[in-house]
Design a protein around this motif. Structure first.
Motif, PDB file in Angstrom:
ATOM      1  N   THR A 202       3.872  -3.922 -17.124  1.00 36.16           N
ATOM      2  CA  THR A 202       4.339  -4.489 -18.387  1.00 36.16           C
ATOM      3  C   THR A 202       5.151  -3.446 -19.130  1.00 36.16           C
ATOM      4  O   THR A 202       4.778  -2.281 -19.213  1.00 36.16           O
TER       5      THR A 202
ATOM      6  N   GLY B  45       3.494 -16.539 -26.034  1.00 35.49           N
ATOM      7  CA  GLY B  45       3.971 -15.163 -26.003  1.00 35.49           C
ATOM      8  C   GLY B  45       5.463 -15.029 -26.218  1.00 35.49           C
ATOM      9  O   GLY B  45       6.001 -13.916 -26.158  1.00 35.49           O
ATOM     10  N   TYR B  46       6.150 -16.165 -26.480  1.00 34.35           N
ATOM     11  CA  TYR B  46       7.594 -16.154 -26.701  1.00 34.35           C
ATOM     12  C   TYR B  46       7.933 -16.989 -27.935  1.00 34.35           C
ATOM     13  O   TYR B  46       7.156 -17.841 -28.362  1.00 34.35           O
TER      14      TYR B  46
ATOM     15  N   SER C 234      10.397 -12.424 -26.090  1.00 34.23           N
ATOM     16  CA  SER C 234       8.964 -12.163 -26.073  1.00 34.23           C
ATOM     17  C   SER C 234       8.503 -11.693 -27.438  1.00 34.23           C
ATOM     18  O   SER C 234       9.258 -11.083 -28.198  1.00 34.23           O
ATOM     19  N   ASP C 235       7.268 -11.983 -27.764  1.00 35.56           N
ATOM     20  CA  ASP C 235       6.751 -11.636 -29.093  1.00 35.56           C
ATOM     21  C   ASP C 235       6.725 -10.138 -29.339  1.00 35.56           C
ATOM     22  O   ASP C 235       6.694  -9.698 -30.498  1.00 35.56           O
ATOM     23  N   ASP C 236       6.719  -9.333 -28.260  1.00 35.97           N
ATOM     24  CA  ASP C 236       6.776  -7.884 -28.451  1.00 35.97           C
ATOM     25  C   ASP C 236       8.213  -7.365 -28.455  1.00 35.97           C
ATOM     26  O   ASP C 236       8.443  -6.150 -28.506  1.00 35.97           O
TER      27      ASP C 236
ATOM     28  N   ARG D 193       6.248 -10.835 -15.333  1.00 34.19           N
ATOM     29  CA  ARG D 193       6.499 -11.689 -16.493  1.00 34.19           C
ATOM     30  C   ARG D 193       7.716 -12.589 -16.283  1.00 34.19           C
ATOM     31  O   ARG D 193       7.804 -13.668 -16.876  1.00 34.19           O
TER      32      ARG D 193
END
Length: 278
Positions: free
Chosen positions: A5, A111-112, A170-172, A259
């Protein structure tokens, strides 16, 4: 390609001088226009060959019988006389897809969230007829002038019947993906995808990307990156009946295969043709 990741933060040197500012995390670039395949990003000669290859023989192709509408999963029996008689989107047994492109596109996964616009086409769009014409012009633009009419004619003959795009982040904030669905004649879809697969695997212009388990029709490639590059990109293409699926990904290197692969696999599963074998 690493399966790990990605960490969106770039680590600071172990003993950075106190008077230096912290190292900022690399920023993902905004999508560069509406390009939807390596076949139109490579050298002009290869791009023209790929696009013209789609149009070979299209003038003599006959319209296909759509056949009865059948979804990949049979609809539940109607609970009342007013209930819908069938699914609102899906695939027919002959490979033709029906329904809204926004329904056929993979919903925003956990997560998106929706990402930036893909050029003039937005981030969650079913293309209108005018937008489809604009998409063709975007594909033609940038090619040598003497070749543009031939490429434009090839796309006109392939009759782009539908198109849709959905952009994800992506949320990150470490990964950005754009999914395109392009609907036209099945023979042309297959031919175009074959050109892209050959370009990516045989030209030496790209690194071979991950395989998509259960979907041998998908091909993924990465452009060669400079040593130490912080941002990497990948593009995947697949032909599913009368739909060409293009997934473009940008992210902090190394891109996380674990991912990216599920995103494309889930999109292809959503479009599966009933009775088709992987």
């Amino acid at each position: 390609m690493s399966d790990t990741t990605m960490n969106p933060a770039v680590p600071e040197p172990a003993q950075a001088p106190a008077d230096l500012p912290p190292v900022p995390a690399p920023q993902l670039p905004a999508p560069a226009g509406a390009r939807t395949g390596f076949a139109v990003r490579a050298t002009a000669s290869v791009a023209v060959a790929a696009l013209l290859g789609v149009g070979i023989g299209l003038g003599v192709l006959k319209a296909e019988d759509d056949g009865p509408a059948v979804s990949a999963a049979p609809a539940a029996p109607s609970a009342s006389p007013t209930a819908s008689a069938g699914p609102s989107f899906g695939a027919k047994q002959n490979g033709s897809h029906f329904g809204s492109m926004k329904d056929l596109l993979l919903p925003v996964p956990a997560g998106y969230h929706l990402g930036p616009d893909s050029g003039q086409f937005g981030n969650d769009t079913e293309l209108t007829e005018e937008q489809r014409k604009a998409w063709v012009e975007d594909e033609v633009r940038g090619l040598p002038v003497k070749l543009q009419d031939g490429v434009r004619k090839a796309w006109q003959e392939s009759a782009l019947k539908g198109g849709g795009v959905r952009s994800l982040v992506s949320d990150d904030s470490s990964l950005q993906a754009t999914v395109w669905l392009l609907q036209y004649h099945q023979t042309a879809v297959k031919a175009h995808d074959a050109w892209v697969a050959a370009l990516g695997s045989d030209s030496g212009l790209y690194r071979v990307g991950p395989q998509i388990p259960g979907h041998p029709e998908a091909h993924c490639f990465l452009p060669h990156a400079a040593p130490g590059a912080e941002i990497d990109e990948l593009e995947c293409s697949a032909a599913v009946g009368d739909l060409r699926v293009v997934l473009g990904v940008q992210g902090i290197a190394p891109l996380p295969k674990d991912r990216i692969v599920p995103l494309l696999a889930q999109q292809l599963d959503r479009l599966a043709v009933p009775g088709a074998s992987a």
